[in-house]
Write an enzyme that holds these catalytic residues in place. Structure first.
Site: not given
Length: 327
Positions: A115-117, A119
């Site tokens: 997921g972006c967060y 990462t």
């Protein structure tokens, strides 16, 4: 020989950006489904099994269904959904996470894109945990803001339409039930015994993000200094192409340097790395007060989604890891 790649869900935000990064490459042959047959299971199954590699850009349930349609053993899968991030038999697709992760991805047939967060959070915390500076049982908090593209088509339409049909919100916190779907991977791959307290928000900008972990250094058993935190991060990412740690001089100069000068960003603008697969890590703090703020800057659709998927695809196919990606 060109590898055949099928993006299942290429019409969505993530799928479109992956397609854009791959479309001009001569080492890949892109397979596409007739738009009228996107929901035809037989048509999808045919392409899923004809490809050398598949990238899933689908909702969780649809991603699980797509995997169930794959019967050809040679097909490699990168799943950009949340469905398999903590599932057995799947390799977590954050190549820079640890010394052996890149090789694990290269040898895997099933890779779950982070997921972006997570990462940003994992990049900031895991090296510090492994260095013994942050206990695994510590009550960690993570604050973050993302562009509205991270919320998918519905949120994008809401922010891009004028009120009253849209919204004039400049900033909106969410995940207020503390049950965000990214928390399990944050806990597992960050190396924590307990779920972090995650406080996400969305801002009035399309893409880009900032992830922040505040720490009361005076309360930590190891009593680390700012230099200790920066050293642990710098050592972890010393030889990486896409993850870099800001030096103490850069951190001090933040807000004074012009964007692009010496590779610095002008300020902590969440859009500063848009269009790239880069992530930049910062350690701010005051040793006298015993406080620190760890900050990750990245593109939620780049290193946080599409860029990472292409990086994983390259590794799984034995290609140049940086092919199709911008620093």
């Amino acid at each position: 020989m060109a590898y055949k790649v099928f993006i299942d869900g290429e019409a969505g935000t993530t799928g479109l950006q992956i397609r854009q990064r791959l479309q001009d490459r001569t080492d890949l042959e892109m397979l596409s489904i007739d738009p009228a047959r996107r929901k035809d299971a037989d048509a999808r199954a045919e392409l899923l099994n004809a490809a050398d590699a598949v990238v899933l850009c689908l909702p969780d349930d649809a991603a699980r269904e797509a995997v169930s349609l794959i019967s050809a053993p040679q097909v490699k899968v990168v799943d950009a959904s949340t469905a398999h991030r903590v599932a057995e038999g799947w390799t977590y697709g954050f190549a820079e996470m640890s010394a052996g992760q890149r090789a694990a991805i290269a040898g895997a047939t099933r890779v779950s894109n982070p997921g972006c967060y997570p990462t940003g959070f994992i990049a900031l915390t895991r090296p510090i945990v492994e260095a013994g500076l942050l206990p695994r049982d510590w009550p960690v908090t993570v604050n973050a803001i993302s562009g509205y593209s991270g919320g998918g088509k519905g949120l994008m339409e809401e922010f891009e339409r004028p009120a009253p049909d849209g919204t004039n919100d400049a900033y909106r916190p969410y995940g207020l039930t503390l049950a965000h779907k990214h928390v399990p991977e944050m806990q597992r791959y960050g190396g924590f015994d307990h779920p972090p307290l995650f406080a996400p928000s969305v801002g009035r900008f399309a893409q880009g993000m900032i992830v922040e972990v505040p720490l009361q250094l005076w309360a930590l058993p190891a009593r680390p200094k700012i230099a200790d935190l920066r050293a642990a991060l710098s050592q972890a990412y010393a030889h990486e192409t896409f993850v870099a740690v800001a030096s103490d001089l850069e951190t001090e100069a933040l807000g004074k340097a012009r964007a692009g000068a010496g590779g610095y960003v002008a300020d902590l603008d969440p859009e500063a790395l848009n269009g790239t697969n880069s992530m930049r890590l910062f350690v701010f703090g005051d040793d006298g007060k015993g406080q620190a703020r760890l900050v990750a800057l990245l593109d939620n659709l780049g290193k946080g989604a599409s860029g990472a998927a292409v990086q994983n695809l390259n590794l799984m196919l034995g290609l140049d890891e940086s092919a199709g990606l911008t620093r």
